[in-house]
Write a protein that holds these residues in place. Structure first.
Motif, mmCIF file in Angstrom:
data_model
loop_
_atom_site.group_PDB
_atom_site.id
_atom_site.type_symbol
_atom_site.label_atom_id
_atom_site.label_comp_id
_atom_site.label_asym_id
_atom_site.label_seq_id
_atom_site.Cartn_x
_atom_site.Cartn_y
_atom_site.Cartn_z
ATOM 1 N N GLY A 65 3.118 9.419 -10.321
ATOM 2 C CA GLY A 65 2.529 9.577 -11.517
ATOM 3 C C GLY A 65 2.734 8.318 -12.336
ATOM 4 N N ARG A 66 2.998 7.285 -11.888
ATOM 5 C CA ARG A 66 3.438 6.042 -12.486
ATOM 6 C C ARG A 66 2.268 5.615 -13.494
ATOM 7 N NH1 ARG A 66 7.499 3.054 -9.549
ATOM 8 N NH2 ARG A 66 7.302 1.301 -11.129
ATOM 9 N N ASP A 67 2.500 4.626 -14.279
ATOM 10 C CA ASP A 67 1.519 4.137 -15.079
ATOM 11 C C ASP A 67 0.549 3.282 -14.307
ATOM 12 O OD1 ASP A 67 0.968 2.947 -17.762
ATOM 13 O OD2 ASP A 67 0.995 0.798 -16.547
ATOM 14 N N CYS A 68 -0.802 3.574 -14.816
ATOM 15 C CA CYS A 68 -2.059 3.122 -14.089
ATOM 16 C C CYS A 68 -1.900 1.714 -14.059
ATOM 17 C CB CYS A 68 -3.100 3.596 -15.175
ATOM 18 S SG CYS A 68 -4.738 2.867 -14.435
ATOM 19 N N GLU A 69 -1.746 0.837 -15.043
ATOM 20 C CA GLU A 69 -1.786 -0.505 -15.095
ATOM 21 C C GLU A 69 -0.751 -1.094 -13.847
ATOM 22 O OE1 GLU A 69 -0.701 -4.517 -17.760
ATOM 23 O OE2 GLU A 69 -0.851 -2.466 -18.545
ATOM 24 N N GLU A 70 0.450 -0.556 -13.610
ATOM 25 C CA GLU A 70 1.425 -0.825 -12.587
ATOM 26 C C GLU A 70 0.805 -0.525 -11.374
ATOM 27 O OE1 GLU A 70 5.201 0.916 -13.006
ATOM 28 O OE2 GLU A 70 5.165 0.914 -15.109
ATOM 29 N N VAL A 71 0.033 0.625 -11.182
ATOM 30 C CA VAL A 71 -0.658 1.152 -9.866
ATOM 31 C C VAL A 71 -1.526 0.056 -9.492
ATOM 32 C CG1 VAL A 71 -1.972 2.639 -8.814
ATOM 33 C CG2 VAL A 71 -0.237 3.419 -10.212
ATOM 34 N N VAL A 72 -2.490 -0.406 -10.623
ATOM 35 C CA VAL A 72 -3.585 -1.301 -10.380
ATOM 36 C C VAL A 72 -3.136 -2.640 -9.919
ATOM 37 C CG1 VAL A 72 -5.588 -2.438 -11.424
ATOM 38 C CG2 VAL A 72 -5.370 0.025 -11.545
ATOM 39 N N GLN A 89 -0.130 -3.447 -8.231
ATOM 40 C CA GLN A 89 0.330 -3.269 -7.097
ATOM 41 C C GLN A 89 -0.842 -3.572 -6.076
ATOM 42 O OE1 GLN A 89 3.323 -4.111 -5.742
ATOM 43 N NE2 GLN A 89 3.567 -4.614 -7.605
ATOM 44 N N LEU A 90 -2.142 -2.557 -6.415
ATOM 45 C CA LEU A 90 -3.003 -2.493 -5.553
ATOM 46 C C LEU A 90 -3.900 -3.771 -5.375
ATOM 47 C CD1 LEU A 90 -4.701 -0.457 -3.833
ATOM 48 C CD2 LEU A 90 -5.889 0.293 -5.922
ATOM 49 N N ALA A 91 -3.841 -4.357 -6.451
ATOM 50 C CA ALA A 91 -4.392 -5.887 -6.400
ATOM 51 C C ALA A 91 -3.568 -6.904 -5.478
ATOM 52 C CB ALA A 91 -4.686 -6.484 -7.594
ATOM 53 N N ALA A 92 -2.410 -6.836 -5.723
ATOM 54 C CA ALA A 92 -1.456 -7.510 -4.856
ATOM 55 C C ALA A 92 -1.654 -7.346 -3.284
ATOM 56 C CB ALA A 92 -0.149 -7.364 -5.109
ATOM 57 N N ILE A 129 0.958 -1.303 0.057
ATOM 58 C CA ILE A 129 0.014 -0.038 -0.055
ATOM 59 C C ILE A 129 0.851 1.312 0.111
ATOM 60 C CG2 ILE A 129 -1.749 1.415 1.374
ATOM 61 C CD1 ILE A 129 -3.087 -1.328 2.091
ATOM 62 N N SER A 130 2.023 1.107 0.855
ATOM 63 C CA SER A 130 3.021 2.437 0.757
ATOM 64 C C SER A 130 3.532 2.492 -0.420
ATOM 65 C CB SER A 130 4.089 2.057 1.590
ATOM 66 O OG SER A 130 3.728 2.191 2.914
ATOM 67 N N GLY A 131 3.809 1.477 -1.254
ATOM 68 C CA GLY A 131 4.364 1.458 -2.503
ATOM 69 C C GLY A 131 3.343 1.966 -3.677
ATOM 70 N N VAL A 132 1.816 1.803 -3.341
ATOM 71 C CA VAL A 132 0.931 2.156 -4.235
ATOM 72 C C VAL A 132 0.920 3.909 -4.167
ATOM 73 C CG1 VAL A 132 -1.533 2.437 -4.836
ATOM 74 C CG2 VAL A 132 -0.384 0.139 -4.683
ATOM 75 N N VAL A 133 0.805 4.239 -2.831
ATOM 76 C CA VAL A 133 0.652 5.646 -2.603
ATOM 77 C C VAL A 133 1.965 6.176 -3.298
ATOM 78 C CG1 VAL A 133 0.959 7.382 -0.704
ATOM 79 C CG2 VAL A 133 -0.473 5.534 -0.440
ATOM 80 N N ARG A 134 3.153 5.613 -3.102
ATOM 81 C CA ARG A 134 4.432 6.272 -3.789
ATOM 82 C C ARG A 134 4.447 6.358 -5.432
ATOM 83 N NH1 ARG A 134 7.420 3.925 -0.639
ATOM 84 N NH2 ARG A 134 7.638 1.995 -1.697
ATOM 85 N N MET A 135 3.472 5.341 -5.824
ATOM 86 C CA MET A 135 3.443 5.366 -7.151
ATOM 87 C C MET A 135 2.663 6.328 -7.797
ATOM 88 S SD MET A 135 3.352 1.135 -7.664
ATOM 89 C CE MET A 135 3.413 1.040 -9.573
ATOM 90 N N ILE A 136 1.604 6.433 -7.180
ATOM 91 C CA ILE A 136 0.543 7.462 -7.632
ATOM 92 C C ILE A 136 1.054 8.894 -7.423
ATOM 93 C CG2 ILE A 136 -1.455 8.546 -6.992
ATOM 94 C CD1 ILE A 136 -2.568 5.741 -6.014
ATOM 95 N N GLU A 137 1.712 9.192 -6.288
ATOM 96 C CA GLU A 137 2.564 10.464 -6.471
ATOM 97 C C GLU A 137 3.534 10.819 -7.238
ATOM 98 O OE1 GLU A 137 2.331 10.879 -1.239
ATOM 99 O OE2 GLU A 137 4.108 9.988 -2.214
#
Length: 96
Positions: free
Chosen positions: A35-42, A44-47, A25-33
């Motif tokens: 501006g990472r690729d949507c597919e990568e974010v989703v 990680q969020l699914a994991a 979840i921390s990684g997802v927050v960092r990825m969003i901050e």
């Protein structure tokens, strides 16, 4: 109210899953901050969601095991067992 008695390997497994989810979840927050690729974010969020679900199922399984042990030992009345079963079923379905 059902008290959960996690000990030893069960406790370690649940805590490891929760820590893994926390890191994801921390990684997802960092990825969003960042501006990472949507597919990568989703992905990680699914994991993270799977890790949380698995921790929840492990906790419920422990509760079921404890409930069965109490039943075998004669520690609960039929009414208590039915109420416990209903609560555990509701918890299980909340994760489904």
């Amino acid at each position: 109210m059902m008290e959960l008695d996690l000990a030893g390997a069960e406790l370690k497994a649940v805590l490891n899953r929760l820590r893994r989810a926390q890191g994801q979840i921390s990684g997802v927050v960092r990825m969003i901050e960042e501006g990472r690729d949507c597919e990568e974010v989703v992905t990680q969020l699914a994991a993270a969601s799977r890790a949380l679900d698995r921790a929840g199922f492990a906790i419920i399984a422990t509760g079921l095991q404890q409930c069965l042990t109490d039943t075998e030992d004669g520690g609960r009345s039929a009414e208590d067992r039915d109420a416990m079963r209903g609560r555990l079923e509701k918890l299980f379905l909340s994760l489904a």
